[in-house]
Design a protein around this motif. Structure first.
Motif, short mmCIF file in Angstrom:
data_model
loop_
_atom_site.label_atom_id
_atom_site.label_comp_id
_atom_site.label_asym_id
_atom_site.label_seq_id
_atom_site.Cartn_x
_atom_site.Cartn_y
_atom_site.Cartn_z
N PRO A 97 50.97 32.53 44.74
CA PRO A 97 51.69 32.34 43.52
C PRO A 97 52.33 33.57 42.93
O PRO A 97 51.76 34.62 43.81
CB PRO A 97 50.59 32.08 42.20
CG PRO A 97 49.36 32.73 42.92
CD PRO A 97 49.56 32.41 44.36
N PRO A 98 53.54 33.81 42.42
CA PRO A 98 54.22 34.97 42.14
C PRO A 98 53.40 36.19 41.40
O PRO A 98 52.42 35.65 40.68
CB PRO A 98 55.28 34.59 41.25
CG PRO A 98 55.39 33.11 41.36
CD PRO A 98 54.11 32.64 41.47
N TYR A 99 53.49 37.25 41.96
CA TYR A 99 52.81 38.37 41.39
C TYR A 99 53.03 38.52 39.94
O TYR A 99 51.66 38.63 39.13
CB TYR A 99 53.21 39.65 42.05
CG TYR A 99 52.67 41.09 41.36
CD1 TYR A 99 51.37 41.31 41.77
CD2 TYR A 99 53.20 41.65 40.67
CE1 TYR A 99 50.70 42.59 41.28
CE2 TYR A 99 52.85 42.75 39.88
CZ TYR A 99 51.50 43.13 40.32
OH TYR A 99 50.84 44.15 39.83
N GLN A 104 50.44 38.03 34.51
CA GLN A 104 50.57 37.64 33.07
C GLN A 104 49.11 36.77 32.77
O GLN A 104 48.80 36.71 31.66
CB GLN A 104 51.66 36.86 32.88
CG GLN A 104 53.04 37.24 32.80
CD GLN A 104 53.15 38.37 31.69
OE1 GLN A 104 52.59 38.38 30.57
NE2 GLN A 104 53.41 39.68 32.04
N ALA A 105 48.67 36.30 33.87
CA ALA A 105 47.49 35.32 33.43
C ALA A 105 46.42 36.23 33.37
O ALA A 105 45.29 35.93 32.57
CB ALA A 105 47.35 34.41 34.97
N LYS A 110 42.97 34.75 31.44
CA LYS A 110 42.55 33.14 31.93
C LYS A 110 41.33 33.03 32.47
O LYS A 110 41.17 33.91 33.56
CB LYS A 110 43.81 32.78 32.50
CG LYS A 110 45.06 32.34 31.51
CD LYS A 110 46.02 31.63 32.15
CE LYS A 110 47.23 31.12 31.45
NZ LYS A 110 48.27 30.36 31.69
N LYS A 111 40.73 32.08 32.66
CA LYS A 111 39.58 31.87 33.36
C LYS A 111 39.84 31.31 34.80
O LYS A 111 41.26 31.10 35.11
CB LYS A 111 38.80 30.82 32.64
CG LYS A 111 38.14 30.76 31.39
CD LYS A 111 37.47 29.62 31.00
CE LYS A 111 36.92 29.97 29.66
NZ LYS A 111 36.14 28.53 29.03
N PRO A 112 38.94 31.85 35.87
CA PRO A 112 39.59 31.48 37.26
C PRO A 112 40.02 30.27 37.35
O PRO A 112 40.94 30.19 38.23
CB PRO A 112 37.95 31.70 37.85
CG PRO A 112 37.20 32.62 37.06
CD PRO A 112 37.75 32.30 35.66
N PRO A 116 46.74 30.86 38.36
CA PRO A 116 47.62 30.05 39.14
C PRO A 116 47.06 30.04 40.42
O PRO A 116 46.36 31.04 41.28
CB PRO A 116 48.91 31.32 39.46
CG PRO A 116 48.74 32.13 38.16
CD PRO A 116 47.37 32.14 37.73
N LYS A 117 47.55 28.88 41.32
CA LYS A 117 46.96 28.62 42.74
C LYS A 117 48.05 28.65 43.57
O LYS A 117 49.25 28.77 43.46
CB LYS A 117 46.49 27.14 42.38
CG LYS A 117 45.61 26.77 41.09
CD LYS A 117 44.09 27.37 41.57
CE LYS A 117 43.17 26.85 40.62
NZ LYS A 117 43.48 27.18 39.16
#
Length: 942
Positions: A97-99, A104-105, A110-112, A116-117
């Motif tokens: 996923p984009p750096y 931002q996540a 955000k939880k694991p 982003p996947k």
């Protein structure tokens, strides 16, 4: 108009000359993130295609796919860890996923599961078609077929109304696609035909080498009426699905034989509340409706209280006759009646323990999962042999897994001495996979390194005490000294530690174990393991010319050297440090022939399996490590060109320097100079050291945030000379040895008018940090010093623990790097004499210490001892303690921070730059996290 046009043309013509006069700018801390490196370079089996990834230090990388002739095929943003299919028709790779999206996540915490996947990319080399799937957890590409299995998918299609072929992504009629949070959808895809099947709620999966079958475990959602838990096998050719084991449970260690005709796995199907859940071993040859249980808990073939292990690796022999798996004692059930706050929590250290408690706790997970190898014959009435046990617990299979014997090594009851020797004494056995017979290889335990030959005909080892290599023949059960007749040493001729010297190593074997290649300091010897006949394979060219020859098998998973194979031998000139390659046929008698030799640094070579092409990287001080492809290393094609921005910055040069120390030792080091070096100017200099560094003179050194060493690129670009002296040691005198080599090298360089003798600094990390601390107690010639993770008091550090491993530190002082050569009570004077702490009153040099509170190698209180004592003495000293950080800084934000502070510190003391606030005033705890003190006092009016 004509005159104006002529004037404009003249100005255009002058632009290159003007540009050349513009001074290049020095590197600054903003350049780190964009500096690139090439990683994961590969060449296809047919030699026609190559791939590599260009990665900035921080940000999104790019996957490049090209022909071997350098024609671009695809450039995929964030493509990572790519692999070629066996038939050289496809490239499969995860897409990160984009750096910035990940950043931002993380900011939003955000939880694991909500992060982003990855996606999955499949590139067809012949058609140029790129297919992507979203939300992919993992993938497996069949080793010998263009068949792919991947977990967690969602097709990505540009067309908002895709019309997939009827046979693509076909769903099973039994409803296996129902959603399940515990598992994920599995897709099995034939890349050649495009046919695919999807299965839901999958937790484990394995694809066979030939791609003909895929096995997977399903955990059905709670209360599901359509999805069934169990272990399934999908036959790709027939298109059918077979349930091999029914019921909810834990299925692990799925393994096919080479032909994909047999499957084995472990499983446990106990009630969820069961306190002990031992596994059983299952087997299927796909003839019966379900898998059979080969070994279950309590079977008579097992030791009492043992069962198949859920953590043991399962391996079929190449011919499919033998099945290796792990067994283990049943886990001890936890007493659920205990109330946590009502029972004691403690660690009990016992002098009889094999391992110290910290080491036991460090390896607790590994020990809880420890299992002991056994073998069973599914086609021979389940004949069973236990190969390992608590005494003999480490065994190794030959590359030829059909061979009768495995090599097993033990150090049982001989582990306590690890505390002061650093390693254990071992005994080795050959264990029969047919009878369980154990054949002792060495009658007396020794500090040895054992291995089994690829074909399984010999056990080979280097014996530290005898300083020789030995071979034990399986057929004759005789031992042969392989190196006694060679007339040269096969151990480190330059060993300067109070321990047995290490061997130079073993390179490879020829087919059918006919010969083994072993290194001396310079040359490679070809030795018959049956007779011990040793022939100098490189004909003495190495020793005659001070060339160090080395070799690595160039094809992935290659097991041995073929009879007519031509070897490309890596070589480094010990005198001028240049690198290159020579060639020589394995069956030839002529001397190695020079292929290439240059003031460059070459990587090892990776060869196309079915072609004569190689892929490798090559670099120098001023040239980044770019990727090249070649058939002979003479005519080469450059595939990448990274770091074009380097031309805008003042870079640096490197040169070998030589001098004679006060005691008459010949010494070598490297001097790095700014690219715009002017011999009519004076330059400040920083000496950086760690053992010996001159072999890396031609290695490209990109500017990068420092884990605590000196960033040579940054300092040289900013107008510093950087000196890296090699150090040799006298046993019992690690401190004086540093003085002998470092100070004499600095003194020799000070004779040059362009060295600013009044402004010289020193920097070192870990062992180098210790030497910095010692040097400033012996001389006041340095204007500034930086010591990362130093030991200053050997008497207090001696009995401590290296918390990253749980080992005692005693071995380090008695036998290895600290080089004292005896215990604290045998040689207390040497421990005190070599400890900077006892001589701190003599220090006049300003010094920064980095000592982190999660250091697992050096006790961080060593830095505290140095700081508090220098502080009491009124000496200028600072301590940087990075919270939760290890021996070397890991977190990039901390690396960036220390890089800024390090340059600020030396700029202030060696260049007269204004002091930053952290140096001048400090940063109070009440301002922690709000003020970093990096601004200069002048700027803030302080």
């Amino acid at each position: 108009m004509h005159k104006l046009a002529l004037l404009f043309a003249c100005l255009i013509g002058l632009r290159p000359a003007v540009a050349q006069q513009v001074a290049k700018k020095p590197l600054d801390h903003s350049v780190y993130d964009k500096w690139e490196s090439v990683v994961n370079q590969k060449i296809s089996n047919n030699g026609k295609y190559v791939l590599f990834q260009v990665k900035p230090q921080q940000g999104d990388g790019t996957l490049h796919i090209k022909t071997a002739g350098n024609r671009p095929l695809a450039k995929i943003s964030r493509g990572d860890s790519a692999v070629f299919s066996a038939d050289s028709r496809y490239v499969v790779f995860p897409i990160k996923p984009p750096y910035q999206l990940v950043r931002q996540a993380k900011i939003k915490k955000k939880k694991p599961d909500d992060m982003p996947k990855d996606s999955l990319g499949i590139y067809a080399l012949e058609t140029g078609k790129l297919t992507k799937y979203a939300n992919v957890k993992s993938f497996q590409l069949a080793e010998k077929a263009s068949v792919l299995a991947f977990l967690g998918t969602k097709p990505l299609v540009k067309d908002p109304k895709p019309k997939a072929p009827a046979d693509t992504l076909k769903k099973l009629t039994d409803g296996l696609l129902e959603a399940n949070k515990a598992g994920a959808p599995l897709t099995v895809l034939n890349l050649l035909t495009g046919k695919a099947r999807e299965f839901a709620s999958v937790t484990e999966y394995q694809i066979s080498k030939l791609g003909n079958r895929t096995a997977f475990a399903v955990l059905a959602p709670k209360n599901s009426k359509v999805v069934q838990s169990g272990l399934f096998a999908f036959d790709l050719a027939a298109g059918n699905l077979k349930k091999l084991s029914a019921g909810k449970g834990v299925y692990k260690n799925l393994a096919f034989d080479d032909a994909g005709r047999q499957l084995a796995f472990t499983a446990e199907k106990h009630a969820e509340k069961a306190l002990v859940k031992p596994f059983s071993l299952y087997y299927s040859d796909f003839g019966a409706d379900s898998a059979a249980v080969l070994v279950r808990p309590g079977d008579k073939v097992l030791k009492t209280g043992w069962s198949p292990s859920g953590f043991g690796k399962i391996v079929f022999s190449e011919n499919g006759e033998k099945l290796y798996f792990g067994t283990a004692p049943d886990p001890i059930p936890q007493d659920t009646t205990l109330v946590e706050f009502e029972h004691a929590k403690l660690d009990i250290w016992n002098y009889k323990d094999d391992y110290l408690q910290p080491m036991q706790l460090k390896n607790l997970k590994k020990d809880l999962q420890r299992n002991y190898q056994a073998v069973i014959y599914p086609k021979q009435a389940n004949k069973f042999i236990q190969l390992e046990d608590e005494y003999l617990r480490d065994s190794y299979l030959a590359e030829n897994t059909n061979t009768e014997y495995v090599l097993a090594v033990t150090d049982t009851a001989k582990r306590v001495s690890m505390q002061w020797e650093g390693s254990t004494r071992k005994q080795a056995y050959l264990v029969s996979t047919r009878t369980g017979e154990r054949i002792a290889i060495n009658s007396k335990a020794a500090k040895s390194r054992f291995q089994i030959s690829p074909h399984g005909d010999y056990a080979v080892w280097y014996d530290d005490a005898a300083k020789a290599w030995f071979a034990f023949a399986v057929a004759t059960r005789k031992t042969v000294n392989l190196t006694q007749k060679a007339g040269v040493s096969f151990t480190d001729e330059e060993n300067d530690s109070p321990t047995d010297p290490d061997p130079y190593g073993l390179a490879a074997w020829t087919k059918n174990d006919e010969a083994v290649l072993i290194y001396d300091r310079y040359d490679i010897w070809k030795i018959n393991p049956k007779t011990g006949l040793a022939v100098n394979f490189t004909n003495g060219v190495g020793r005659q010319n001070k060339l160090k020859f080395r070799y690595r098998l160039p094809v992935a998973k290659q097991k041995f050297i073929e009879p007519k194979e031509e070897l490309l031998l890596q070589a480094q000139n010990e005198v001028d440090k240049t690198w290159g390659y020579y060639k020589k046929g394995i069956a030839g008698t002529k001397s190695p022939e020079l292929v290439a030799m240059a003031p460059m640094s070459y990587s090892t070579l990776d060869k196309a399996k079915n072609a004569g092409s190689f892929i490798y990287t090559k670099s120098s001080v001023s040239r980044p490590a770019d990727v090249y492809v070649s058939g002979d290393l003479k005519k080469e094609i450059q595939l990448s060109t990274i770091n074009a921005q380097q031309q805008d910055y003042n870079w640096f040069t490197a040169e070998l320097v030589h001098w004679t120390t006060p005691k008459g030792f010949k010494a070598t080091g490297v001097l790095y100079k700014p690219e715009n070096f002017d011999p009519n100017k004076k330059y400040p200099m920083v000496a950086y050291f760690y053992e010996k560094l001159s072999d890396g003179i031609y290695r490209y050194q990109a500017p990068a945030p420092s884990p605590s060493k000196l960033d040579i690129a940054m300092f040289a670009s900013n107008g510093y000379l950087v000196f890296t002296p090699d150090i040799s040691y006298t046993i019992g005198e690690p401190g004086p040895s540093a003085v002998e080599f470092i100070n004499s090298g600095v003194e020799d360089l000070k004779k040059n008018s362009w060295v600013d003798a009044a402004h010289i600094g020193i920097q070192g990390q870990s062992w180098g940090g210790y030497q910095v601390a010692y040097l400033i107690t012996q001389t006041n010639m340095y204007a500034a010093a930086w010591a990362g993770a130093p030991v200053v008091n050997m008497t207090s550090a001696y009995g401590g623990i290296r918390w990253e491993s749980g080992m005692s530190r005693q071995f380090q002082y008695e036998r290895t790097q600290s080089r004292i050569g005896g215990t604290l009570w045998e040689k207390p004077d040497l421990y005190i004499r070599n400890s900077p702490l006892f001589q701190l009153p003599k220090v006049q040099t300003p010094v920064v210490i980095m000592s982190n509170d999660a250091d697992g190698a050096v006790p961080w209180y060593q830095g505290i001892e140095m700081f508090t004592d220098l502080r009491r003495l009124g000496k200028p000293v600072w301590l940087l303690q990075y919270n939760g950080e290890a021996h070397n800084l890991v977190k990039r934000e901390n690396r960036k921070d220390i890089s800024i502070r390090e340059l600020q510190f030396f700029d202030h003391y060696l260049k007269g730059a204004p002091a930053p606030v952290w140096l001048e005033k400090g940063v109070p705890a009440v301002e922690k996290g709000r003020n970093w003190g990096l601004e200069t006092s002048q700027r803030n009016g302080l």
